[in-house]
Design an enzyme around this catalytic site. Structure first.
Site, PDB file in Angstrom:
ATOM      1  N   GLU A 260       0.839  -1.206   0.011  1.00  0.00           N
ATOM      2  CA  GLU A 260       0.292   0.129  -0.167  1.00  0.00           C
ATOM      3  C   GLU A 260       0.820   1.375   0.500  1.00  0.00           C
ATOM      4  O   GLU A 260       2.519   1.395   0.307  1.00  0.00           O
ATOM      5  CB  GLU A 260      -0.781  -0.453   1.257  1.00  0.00           C
ATOM      6  CG  GLU A 260      -1.721  -0.635   1.693  1.00  0.00           C
ATOM      7  CD  GLU A 260      -2.518  -0.923   2.515  1.00  0.00           C
ATOM      8  OE1 GLU A 260      -2.524  -0.523   3.519  1.00  0.00           O
ATOM      9  OE2 GLU A 260      -3.429  -2.681   2.269  1.00  0.00           O
ATOM     10  N   HIS A 283      -7.760   0.893   2.112  1.00  0.00           N
ATOM     11  CA  HIS A 283      -8.039   1.130   3.661  1.00  0.00           C
ATOM     12  C   HIS A 283      -8.797   1.889   4.003  1.00  0.00           C
ATOM     13  O   HIS A 283      -8.075   2.529   5.213  1.00  0.00           O
ATOM     14  CB  HIS A 283      -6.412   0.799   3.979  1.00  0.00           C
ATOM     15  CG  HIS A 283      -5.657  -0.091   5.037  1.00  0.00           C
ATOM     16  ND1 HIS A 283      -4.470  -0.579   4.826  1.00  0.00           N
ATOM     17  CD2 HIS A 283      -7.204  -0.121   6.192  1.00  0.00           C
ATOM     18  CE1 HIS A 283      -4.761  -1.468   6.108  1.00  0.00           C
ATOM     19  NE2 HIS A 283      -6.298  -1.416   6.761  1.00  0.00           N
TER      20      HIS A 283
HETATM   21  P1  NAI Z   1     -11.003 -10.755  15.317  1.00  0.00           P
HETATM   22  O1  NAI Z   1      -9.162 -11.800  15.456  1.00  0.00           O
HETATM   23  O2  NAI Z   1     -12.127 -10.973  16.330  1.00  0.00           O
HETATM   24  O3  NAI Z   1     -11.226 -11.618  14.037  1.00  0.00           O
HETATM   25  C1  NAI Z   1     -10.236 -12.855  12.829  1.00  0.00           C
HETATM   26  C2  NAI Z   1     -10.543 -14.701  12.888  1.00  0.00           C
HETATM   27  O4  NAI Z   1     -10.062 -14.675  11.982  1.00  0.00           O
HETATM   28  C3  NAI Z   1     -10.801 -14.742  14.429  1.00  0.00           C
HETATM   29  O5  NAI Z   1     -12.030 -16.005  15.049  1.00  0.00           O
HETATM   30  C4  NAI Z   1      -9.654 -16.134  13.927  1.00  0.00           C
HETATM   31  O6  NAI Z   1     -10.294 -17.595  14.576  1.00  0.00           O
HETATM   32  C5  NAI Z   1     -10.120 -16.322  12.741  1.00  0.00           C
HETATM   33  N1  NAI Z   1      -9.432 -16.764  11.514  1.00  0.00           N
HETATM   34  C6  NAI Z   1      -7.653 -16.833  12.423  1.00  0.00           C
HETATM   35  N2  NAI Z   1      -7.218 -18.022  10.826  1.00  0.00           N
HETATM   36  C7  NAI Z   1      -8.086 -17.908   9.967  1.00  0.00           C
HETATM   37  C8  NAI Z   1      -8.093 -18.674   9.203  1.00  0.00           C
HETATM   38  N3  NAI Z   1      -6.963 -19.765   8.167  1.00  0.00           N
HETATM   39  N4  NAI Z   1      -9.452 -18.904   8.430  1.00  0.00           N
HETATM   40  C9  NAI Z   1     -10.805 -18.637   8.797  1.00  0.00           C
HETATM   41  N5  NAI Z   1     -10.718 -18.168  10.050  1.00  0.00           N
HETATM   42  C10 NAI Z   1      -9.108 -17.536  10.741  1.00  0.00           C
HETATM   43  O7  NAI Z   1     -10.240  -9.809  14.565  1.00  0.00           O
HETATM   44  P2  NAI Z   1     -11.196  -8.581  13.451  1.00  0.00           P
HETATM   45  O8  NAI Z   1     -11.108  -7.291  14.128  1.00  0.00           O
HETATM   46  O9  NAI Z   1     -12.978  -9.223  13.527  1.00  0.00           O
HETATM   47  O10 NAI Z   1     -10.875  -8.216  11.839  1.00  0.00           O
HETATM   48  C11 NAI Z   1     -10.790  -8.604  10.988  1.00  0.00           C
HETATM   49  C12 NAI Z   1      -9.367  -8.212   9.708  1.00  0.00           C
HETATM   50  O11 NAI Z   1     -10.159  -7.012  10.147  1.00  0.00           O
HETATM   51  C13 NAI Z   1      -8.088  -8.057  10.566  1.00  0.00           C
HETATM   52  O12 NAI Z   1      -6.689  -8.704   9.440  1.00  0.00           O
HETATM   53  C14 NAI Z   1      -7.692  -6.641  11.259  1.00  0.00           C
HETATM   54  O13 NAI Z   1      -6.449  -6.239  10.670  1.00  0.00           O
HETATM   55  C15 NAI Z   1      -8.796  -6.521   9.839  1.00  0.00           C
HETATM   56  N6  NAI Z   1      -9.238  -5.247   9.820  1.00  0.00           N
HETATM   57  C16 NAI Z   1      -9.848  -3.782   8.679  1.00  0.00           C
HETATM   58  C17 NAI Z   1      -9.332  -2.557   8.507  1.00  0.00           C
HETATM   59  C18 NAI Z   1     -10.012  -1.988   7.357  1.00  0.00           C
HETATM   60  O14 NAI Z   1      -9.506  -0.471   7.077  1.00  0.00           O
HETATM   61  N7  NAI Z   1     -10.295  -2.817   6.460  1.00  0.00           N
HETATM   62  C19 NAI Z   1     -10.237  -1.668   9.682  1.00  0.00           C
HETATM   63  C20 NAI Z   1     -10.278  -3.059  11.269  1.00  0.00           C
HETATM   64  C21 NAI Z   1      -9.642  -4.594  10.938  1.00  0.00           C
END
Ligand code: NAI
Length: 399
Positions: A260, A283
């Site tokens: 990015e 993003h």
């Molecule tokens: P979280 O930690 O609450 O949830 C992540 C989930 O993914 C967990 O339940 C975990 O068990 C699961 N997981 C891990 N490895 C996996 C796999 N190989 N296959 C399937 N599931 C798997 O995280 P949250 O807060 O929900 O964030 C999710 C993503 O969103 C993160 O990568 C975060 O960086 C991103 N994000 C992006 C934003 C943006 O501006 N686009 C803003 C906020 C978060």
């Protein structure tokens, strides 16, 4: 009265919340600081709030013996040396959930737009074409949304999706409580084969790099769409590009990319640029006014609770002790090396001073132990000195 410095134009909701909590010594610095300027500004300060551009390295932290806590008014905490902070007895807080809803709303909007082929219709209209065809344009009602990663954001997306009539399934390697009528899938592959829209909400890092590789992209239905607002490395962009150009996928929405631009002055480069069935956003999944406001209040609240009561619930680097109202005269916050006998010696010191312990909470995390002790009388300077001089003590405060 603790001194608080807020750097980097933190949302006004933070100051408002801190003032509401009774804090009056708040200084706002509308930019990121570094080097001597940073150390000078934070010298004698109890709490600092920052965003992503101020770096609190071990060296900087070692120059700030007065600093008691750090608030990252964002999600990421890479800008702070968390280990060094913990070793110095400084809990670090952030705002992990403040933008969950913002990301979830964007994903639902993208699913609706992609399944209706709006990006293409929009691009054609801008070029003066009048494409009224309904071919390949679908409602989301009754379509199957496949959520990969059913964590905070994934679960919220599922709730919103059901409220617009979608069916929801998810894949998560951890066992998760399904919300609403969401259905867990046994494998990622089975989800990819069945879903009309696939949305990724897994963490970044080595465990999920190219999770959506060529083989998995090929498993998706040709009428399906792929949404990635998680981390850029999760999707093999070349494989996605090829599938889109060969018509093996109906569309995609990406908010995050393997590489990015570091600033607004740098060009955004992607092989997907120019594809009409692809929504590209810079993003901004979590970037809304509401999220900024929430972040301001959430982190300010965590700082206030720590300064007033020693609460460390949801600290990212520290033993977590939940909020307990202080109902007696004195509360001592004691951070120490996690080794045998520390609490016994501390309690003996209280007893020797004729103080009765009304409540005591202890938590440890790695090499750090943290105890909150409420006693029924005043703490003398001599006792405070004794507690601070205990060989295992890292920090000792009275609140
Ligand atoms: P979280 O930690 O609450 O949830 C992540 C989930 O993914 C967990 O339940 C975990 O068990 C699961 N997981 C891990 N490895 C996996 C796999 N190989 N296959 C399937 N599931 C798997 O995280 P949250 O807060 O929900 O964030 C999710 C993503 O969103 C993160 O990568 C975060 O960086 C991103 N994000 C992006 C934003 C943006 O501006 N686009 C803003 C906020 C978060």
């Amino acid at each position: 009265m603790p001194k608080i410095v807020l750097l980097e134009k933190i949302h006004a909701s933070a100051v408002a919340h801190l003032k509401q909590q009774g804090f009056t010594q708040i200084v706002e610095v509308p930019k990121a600081l570094s080097g001597n300027e940073l150390v000078d500004t934070l010298s004698g300060v109890d709490a600092v709030g920052l965003r992503s551009n101020t770096h609190l390295t071990a060296d900087v932290l070692n120059h700030l013996p007065h600093l008691r806590t750090i608030g990252c008014f964002c999600i990421g905490t890479n800008q702070v040396d968390l280990g060094a902070a913990a070793a110095l007895g400084i809990p670090v807080f952030n705002a992990p959930f403040s933008n969950t809803r913002s990301v979830a709303e964007l994903v639902i909007a993208q699913a609706i737009l992609l399944l209706r082929r709006i990006p293409e219709k929009n691009a054609r209209s801008h070029r003066g074409l009048w494409d009224k065809s309904a071919k390949g344009a679908y409602e989301v009602r009754n379509k199957l949304l496949g959520i990969v990663g059913y964590g905070n954001i994934g679960a919220q997306v599922g709730i919103l999706a059901e409220s617009v009539g979608m069916r929801v399934c998810y894949y998560d390697p951890e066992s998760k409580l399904p919300l609403g009528n969401a259905r867990p899938m046994p494998t990622l592959e089975s989800l990819l084969e069945q879903a009309d829209a696939v949305t990724l909400h897994v963490p970044g890092g080595s465990g999920t790099v190219n999770l959506m590789n060529r083989e998995r992209v090929q498993l998706m239905k040709p009428t399906a769409v792929l949404i990635n607002a998680a981390r850029g490395g999760v999707v093999d962009i070349d494989a996605l590009n090829q599938a889109l150009r060969e018509g093996k996928l109906a569309g995609a929405a990406l908010d995050v990319y393997p590489v990015e631009p570091k600033s607004e002055n740098e060009e955004f480069v992607s092989p997907l640029r120019g594809l009409e069935n692809v929504i590209l956003t810079p993003h901004i999944g979590g970037s809304t006014e509401e999220a900024q406001d929430n972040i301001g209040r959430e982190v300010a609240d965590k700082l206030a609770r720590f300064l007033k009561a020693g609460t460390t619930r949801s600290a990212v680097n520290f033993p977590e002790i939940p909020h307990i109202e202080k109902e007696v005269q004195s509360r001592i916050l004691h951070v120490h090396r996690n080794e045998p006998g520390v609490i016994a010696r501390m309690n003996a010191d209280f007893a020797e001073s004729g103080l009765n312990i009304v409540a005591q909470q202890l938590q440890t995390r790695g090499a750090i132990g943290y105890a909150i002790t409420d006693v029924d009388g005043p703490i003398s300077d001599a006792l405070m000195k004794k507690l601070c001089k205990e060989p295992a003590t890292i920090r000792c405060h009275l609140v």
